[in-house]
Each structure stands twice: as C-alpha cells, then as structure tokens.
Scaffold this motif. Structure first.
Motif, mmCIF file in Angstrom:
data_model
loop_
_atom_site.group_PDB
_atom_site.id
_atom_site.type_symbol
_atom_site.label_atom_id
_atom_site.label_comp_id
_atom_site.label_asym_id
_atom_site.label_seq_id
_atom_site.Cartn_x
_atom_site.Cartn_y
_atom_site.Cartn_z
ATOM 1 N N THR A 71 -9.692 -6.404 13.233
ATOM 2 C CA THR A 71 -8.921 -6.405 11.989
ATOM 3 C C THR A 71 -9.086 -7.695 11.194
ATOM 4 O OG1 THR A 71 -7.269 -4.915 12.924
ATOM 5 C CG2 THR A 71 -6.605 -6.190 11.012
ATOM 6 N N THR A 72 -9.328 -7.531 9.890
ATOM 7 C CA THR A 72 -9.437 -8.650 8.962
ATOM 8 C C THR A 72 -8.407 -8.496 7.853
ATOM 9 O OG1 THR A 72 -11.000 -7.569 7.471
ATOM 10 C CG2 THR A 72 -11.934 -8.717 9.390
ATOM 11 N N ALA A 73 -8.308 -9.502 7.012
ATOM 12 C CA ALA A 73 -7.361 -9.454 5.896
ATOM 13 C C ALA A 73 -7.768 -8.440 4.839
ATOM 14 C CB ALA A 73 -7.223 -10.832 5.267
ATOM 15 N N ASP A 74 -9.012 -7.982 4.857
ATOM 16 C CA ASP A 74 -9.490 -6.981 3.894
ATOM 17 C C ASP A 74 -9.785 -5.648 4.576
ATOM 18 O OD1 ASP A 74 -9.615 -8.616 1.490
ATOM 19 O OD2 ASP A 74 -11.226 -9.699 2.487
ATOM 20 N N ASP A 75 -9.231 -5.442 5.739
ATOM 21 C CA ASP A 75 -9.590 -4.293 6.552
ATOM 22 C C ASP A 75 -9.128 -2.976 5.932
ATOM 23 O OD1 ASP A 75 -9.626 -2.432 8.958
ATOM 24 O OD2 ASP A 75 -10.360 -4.283 9.842
ATOM 25 N N PRO A 76 -9.983 -1.955 5.899
ATOM 26 C CA PRO A 76 -9.553 -0.647 5.378
ATOM 27 C C PRO A 76 -8.443 -0.020 6.204
ATOM 28 C CG PRO A 76 -11.742 -0.500 6.378
ATOM 29 C CD PRO A 76 -11.422 -1.955 6.257
ATOM 30 N N TYR A 77 -8.274 -0.451 7.462
ATOM 31 C CA TYR A 77 -7.206 0.095 8.288
ATOM 32 C C TYR A 77 -5.829 -0.418 7.869
ATOM 33 C CZ TYR A 77 -10.157 2.584 11.632
ATOM 34 O OH TYR A 77 -11.016 3.486 12.219
ATOM 35 N N LEU A 78 -5.787 -1.304 6.884
ATOM 36 C CA LEU A 78 -4.507 -1.731 6.320
ATOM 37 C C LEU A 78 -4.002 -0.749 5.260
ATOM 38 C CD1 LEU A 78 -5.076 -5.568 5.823
ATOM 39 C CD2 LEU A 78 -3.703 -4.465 7.585
ATOM 40 N N LYS A 79 -4.842 0.188 4.835
ATOM 41 C CA LYS A 79 -4.459 1.116 3.763
ATOM 42 C C LYS A 79 -3.153 1.874 4.029
ATOM 43 C CE LYS A 79 -9.125 1.980 1.964
ATOM 44 N NZ LYS A 79 -10.177 3.017 1.757
ATOM 45 N N PRO A 80 -2.912 2.376 5.256
ATOM 46 C CA PRO A 80 -1.636 3.066 5.473
ATOM 47 C C PRO A 80 -0.423 2.167 5.259
ATOM 48 C CG PRO A 80 -3.216 3.669 7.164
ATOM 49 C CD PRO A 80 -3.822 2.535 6.409
ATOM 50 N N PHE A 81 -0.540 0.885 5.605
ATOM 51 C CA PHE A 81 0.566 -0.038 5.362
ATOM 52 C C PHE A 81 0.759 -0.260 3.864
ATOM 53 C CE2 PHE A 81 -0.869 -1.085 9.660
ATOM 54 C CZ PHE A 81 0.334 -1.081 10.351
ATOM 55 N N VAL A 82 -0.338 -0.403 3.137
ATOM 56 C CA VAL A 82 -0.255 -0.557 1.683
ATOM 57 C C VAL A 82 0.404 0.675 1.054
ATOM 58 C CG1 VAL A 82 -1.606 -0.764 -0.439
ATOM 59 C CG2 VAL A 82 -2.229 -2.114 1.571
ATOM 60 N N ALA A 83 0.019 1.865 1.527
ATOM 61 C CA ALA A 83 0.602 3.102 0.993
ATOM 62 C C ALA A 83 2.095 3.165 1.274
ATOM 63 C CB ALA A 83 -0.105 4.319 1.596
ATOM 64 N N GLY A 84 2.507 2.768 2.478
ATOM 65 C CA GLY A 84 3.929 2.772 2.819
ATOM 66 C C GLY A 84 4.714 1.782 1.989
ATOM 67 N N ILE A 85 4.117 0.621 1.717
ATOM 68 C CA ILE A 85 4.765 -0.381 0.869
ATOM 69 C C ILE A 85 4.935 0.165 -0.547
ATOM 70 C CG2 ILE A 85 4.423 -2.624 -0.233
ATOM 71 C CD1 ILE A 85 3.096 -3.535 2.417
ATOM 72 N N LYS A 86 3.887 0.775 -1.079
ATOM 73 C CA LYS A 86 3.961 1.337 -2.427
ATOM 74 C C LYS A 86 4.976 2.477 -2.514
ATOM 75 C CE LYS A 86 -0.656 0.129 -4.097
ATOM 76 N NZ LYS A 86 -1.958 0.640 -4.603
ATOM 77 N N ALA A 87 5.158 3.191 -1.401
ATOM 78 C CA ALA A 87 6.133 4.284 -1.389
ATOM 79 C C ALA A 87 7.558 3.773 -1.251
ATOM 80 C CB ALA A 87 5.809 5.250 -0.252
ATOM 81 N N GLY A 88 7.723 2.459 -1.029
ATOM 82 C CA GLY A 88 9.055 1.870 -1.008
ATOM 83 C C GLY A 88 9.674 1.707 0.359
ATOM 84 N N SER A 89 8.880 1.637 1.427
ATOM 85 C CA SER A 89 9.459 1.484 2.761
ATOM 86 C C SER A 89 10.369 0.268 2.827
ATOM 87 C CB SER A 89 8.365 1.355 3.818
ATOM 88 O OG SER A 89 8.931 1.228 5.112
ATOM 89 N N ALA A 90 11.541 0.455 3.407
ATOM 90 C CA ALA A 90 12.512 -0.636 3.500
ATOM 91 C C ALA A 90 12.052 -1.738 4.420
ATOM 92 C CB ALA A 90 13.857 -0.091 3.981
ATOM 93 N N GLY A 91 11.207 -1.410 5.423
ATOM 94 C CA GLY A 91 10.832 -2.416 6.397
ATOM 95 C C GLY A 91 9.411 -2.282 6.893
ATOM 96 N N VAL A 92 8.914 -3.381 7.464
ATOM 97 C CA VAL A 92 7.621 -3.430 8.133
ATOM 98 C C VAL A 92 7.823 -4.148 9.460
ATOM 99 C CG1 VAL A 92 5.255 -4.346 8.087
ATOM 100 C CG2 VAL A 92 6.288 -3.455 5.988
ATOM 101 N N MET A 93 7.285 -3.585 10.544
ATOM 102 C CA MET A 93 7.375 -4.205 11.861
ATOM 103 C C MET A 93 6.072 -4.935 12.172
ATOM 104 S SD MET A 93 7.936 -2.421 15.616
ATOM 105 C CE MET A 93 9.687 -2.077 15.355
ATOM 106 N N ILE A 94 6.205 -6.147 12.714
ATOM 107 C CA ILE A 94 5.048 -6.960 13.057
ATOM 108 C C ILE A 94 4.716 -6.772 14.538
ATOM 109 C CG2 ILE A 94 4.050 -9.268 13.031
ATOM 110 C CD1 ILE A 94 4.824 -8.233 10.281
ATOM 111 N N SER A 95 3.450 -6.591 14.832
ATOM 112 C CA SER A 95 3.033 -6.378 16.220
ATOM 113 C C SER A 95 3.029 -7.696 16.990
ATOM 114 C CB SER A 95 1.633 -5.752 16.274
ATOM 115 O OG SER A 95 0.629 -6.742 16.360
ATOM 116 N N SER A 96 2.885 -7.598 18.298
ATOM 117 C CA SER A 96 2.807 -8.798 19.128
ATOM 118 C C SER A 96 1.428 -8.931 19.769
ATOM 119 C CB SER A 96 3.907 -8.813 20.189
ATOM 120 O OG SER A 96 3.961 -7.595 20.897
ATOM 121 N N ALA A 97 0.410 -8.354 19.104
ATOM 122 C CA ALA A 97 -0.972 -8.593 19.502
ATOM 123 C C ALA A 97 -1.490 -9.817 18.746
ATOM 124 C CB ALA A 97 -1.834 -7.376 19.188
ATOM 125 N N THR A 98 -2.682 -10.278 19.128
ATOM 126 C CA THR A 98 -3.318 -11.408 18.473
ATOM 127 C C THR A 98 -4.515 -10.926 17.667
ATOM 128 O OG1 THR A 98 -2.643 -12.865 20.294
ATOM 129 C CG2 THR A 98 -4.383 -13.675 18.838
#
Length: 410
Positions: free
Chosen positions: A273-300
């Motif tokens: 995973t990078t800062a420009d990773d296409p796998y971030l798209k679902p998070f971007v979509a959820g943010i645009k849809a107005g999700s109240a929260g985002v959970m941060i993982s505990s991986a590195t």
C-alpha cells in the motif's frame, strides 16, 4: 347614505388588517418542520486518484438532525481535562451483560462503549441494558458493535436475523445490499445502538482470497476490485446512516493484502500500500458518502510510514487521511487492548500515541484498560500544551459524532 358607505368601507378595511395580523402571527408561531433524514447520493464513479479532496458536504449529518449551532462547543467548554480524556475512550463490555460497565462509564465519563462477544438475547433485554448504561453517562454514549454479517455478527436470534457475508452481498444486486443494510441498521437503532463498526472497506485480491487471514479468511470483503468495492461502500454508508446508525470505514489504509491477523500476530506488515494506492478508493468513496467515522488499522505500512503501526502513525492518520484525503470526521482505532499487534506498549501509552497521531476515539475491548488509558491521557495533557490541544480537538470530534447520532441537546 354616502357616510354609511364610508363607515362600512372603513370597517371592512379594519377587519382585513386585523385578519392579516392574525394570520401573520399564526404563521410566525408555527414551528418549522424537522428535516427528514436523507442519505447523500453515492458517487457514480469513485475518483481514480484517491488523493482527491472530498467536498465539505461529506461531513454533513446523514441521520438525525443536529443540535442547535454551538451545542458541541458549549458541551466541550464544560468538560474538565479528565472528562475530555474520558470522551476519547471507547471501552468494551460483554454483550451478555453490558450493565457491568456502569461504574466505569460513570467514573471516567466515557465517550463510548463497545458491545463485545456474541449474543442471541432479545431486543427488549438489550434495549433495557443500553438504556441503563446511558443513565450512568455524564455525556450520552456512543454505543457500538460489530454487526457486519457472515462470521462477524454480534447479535443473532429471533430479533436479529442472520446477515449474509459482505462477499456474498457484494456479488449480488445493489438493491439487496441496500435493503439488508437498512434493515440491520433499523434493528440496531431500535435498541439504542448508534454506531456499527462497519463497513469493511478493505479489498482482497482474488488471487489471495482466504490467504488473507483478517478479511479474506472470513469473507468480510465486498469484492476483489476496488472500484466495485467503492460503489458498495457508498451504498452501505448511505443506507445505514439513513436509518440513523453511524458507519465506521475499516481498516484504513487497508488490510486486504496482509498475510497475518493483527489480532493474533505481533507484527503485521503491508509492503504494498502507498499513498496513491488504488485500493484506497473504497475509503475515498465512503468519505464522499459522508461516513461518520474511519477506523485505523494496527498493521505497518513501510511505503507510507514504516516507523510504527498505522494507529500510532501521524503520517498515516494526519498526513494521509486528514490532510491528503481531506477527512474531517471521527477517527477511531482498531482494538488497542487485546490485539497482539498493539501489545508492545503499556495500555496507557497506546491511547496517548493514537491521539497524538491524530486519532479521536481509542478502542479497547478490555474494561481494565479504561483506568490506565484515562490516567495517561490526563498526565500527558498536563505536561504538554500541544497534546492538551490535540486532546481537546479529539473530544470535539467525538462530540460531533454524538451530535450526528442525535444524542446531544443544549
């Protein structure tokens, strides 16, 4: 005859004026209608560049009407440093007997409780327990659980039917997904649950599948294509929050490509995973849809910040999520209590590191972590003015989430 006509005409005019005043007074005294809950429209196509900043409307309430302007700041100003520390903690309690946490809720003025485990109890019994917990709270609690579906479903039984896995729902029609999520949220709202720790926005590559222990191993992903998953995430967010249960996108910036489980492994590394990773798209979509929260993982994630797990990483929480993606809502941690990936630090230090990185609500499923976490947050705020400011901002984000859930009154 002329004078009589004039007298009658004056009387008519006077009556018209009086009637107009009465009508205007009646209109002024009529309360404005309460805005009906509405879900923001899902983006038709998720941005090809996940770094695109969502519009300000992404943080607008998607469920209950907000309290009067300034209510959050008014409540925040009345909280002591110790109470602000309590607000940034979500502590677990067995779903079989949530009232056990009542003393801890009152002692630390907790921000939220997490219903842990599995239960087939009735809706009436659960509602009574949650109501009892709310009575112990100085500030109304966010009440959360994991009601994803499939293998991860806290509540089951007559009042809580089995929910298909995300993988199965993702393979079906959007209408089925929307209806299932709406029904689930309505049942949760009916017992006083305000937050569902869902949806899983992680994408698992088809070639990896069950070789991805935390997500693919339990079929928790909506699919293997990030664009398709993004569309499903937008649907879930709007359906759940439209039924007055807030959503939490997890596990940012993604657990879909790891080969170990953060709950049971000390070190879990995503070398992709990078800062420009296409796998971030679902998070971007959820943010645009107005999700109240985002959970941060505990991986590195070495390609973003290899110095610590994501939950303690300022480059990931503040740099990537807040600044690059423009997210302004609630940021919460994955479990910082029993999870092996978070075990390298004392319990209190885990909460401090998370808040310092830019997080707002530290989750632990262990009730015994409440005291050391609260004490460490208070101590750090006393010795560091920048941390005290950050703690205040975190408490503000928690209160804003409560406002979105319709919990605050001023």
């Amino acid at each position: 005859m002329t004078s009589r006509v004039r007298w009658l005409s004056a009387g008519v005019v006077l009556l018209i004026v009086i009637a107009g005043l009465v009508i205007r007074r009646a209109v002024a005294d009529t309360p404005a209608p309460r805005a009906l809950p509405s879900a923001p429209p899902a983006p038709s196509t998720p941005s090809a560049t996940p770094s695109a900043t969502p519009s300000a409307s992404a943080s607008a309430p998607a469920s209950a009407s907000p309290s009067p302007q300034g209510c959050v700041d008014t409540i925040l100003a009345g909280l002591s440093p110790a109470e602000r520390a309590g607000q940034v903690l979500m502590i677990g309690t067995p779903v079989g007997n949530p009232r056990e946490l009542g003393d801890v809720v009152a002692r630390h003025d907790l921000g939220g409780v997490f219903l842990a485990g599995r239960s087939s109890r009735s809706a009436a019994g659960l509602r009574a327990d949650i109501t009892a917990l709310q009575r112990r709270a100085g500030t109304p609690l966010l009440v959360a659980l994991d009601q994803e579906g499939g293998s991860v479903q806290t509540l089951k039984g007559r009042d809580f039917p089995l929910i298909p896995s995300a993988q199965r729902l993702g393979a079906g029609p959007p209408a089925k997904l929307r209806g299932t999520v709406r029904d689930t949220a309505q049942r949760l709202a009916g017992i006083g649950v305000t937050v569902n720790l869902a949806p899983v926005a992680d994408t698992v590559p088809a070639k990896l599948g069950e070789g991805n222990p935390p997500i693919g191993g339990f079929h928790r992903q909506y699919g293997s294509d990030p664009d398709a998953v993004a569309a499903d995430i937008a649907t879930v967010v709007s359906a759940s929050q439209g039924a007055e249960v807030l959503t939490i996108l997890k596990h940012f910036p993604g657990l879909g490509r790891v080969r170990a489980n953060t709950d049971t492994a000390v070190r879990v590394v995503d070398n992709t995973t990078t800062a420009d990773d296409p796998y971030l798209k679902p998070f971007v979509a959820g943010i645009k849809a107005g999700s109240a929260g985002v959970m941060i993982s505990s991986a590195t994630y070495p390609k973003i910040d290899g110095s610590s797990i994501a939950a303690y990483s300022k480059p990931i929480v503040t740099g990537l999520l807040r600044e690059r993606l423009g997210y302004t809502g609630l940021v919460m941690s994955d479990d910082l209590g029993a999870a092996d990936s978070a075990s390298s630090l004392p319990a209190g230090e885990r909460a401090v590191r998370f808040v310092a990185a830019g997080g707002d609500l530290a989750l632990t499923i262990r009730p015994q972590d409440a005291a050391p976490m609260a004490a460490s947050l208070i101590a750090e705020a006393r010795t560091s003015a920048p941390f005290a400011t950050r703690l205040t901002e975190a408490a503000r984000h928690v209160l804003r989430a409560k406002d979105r859930a319709g919990l605050l009154t001023c």
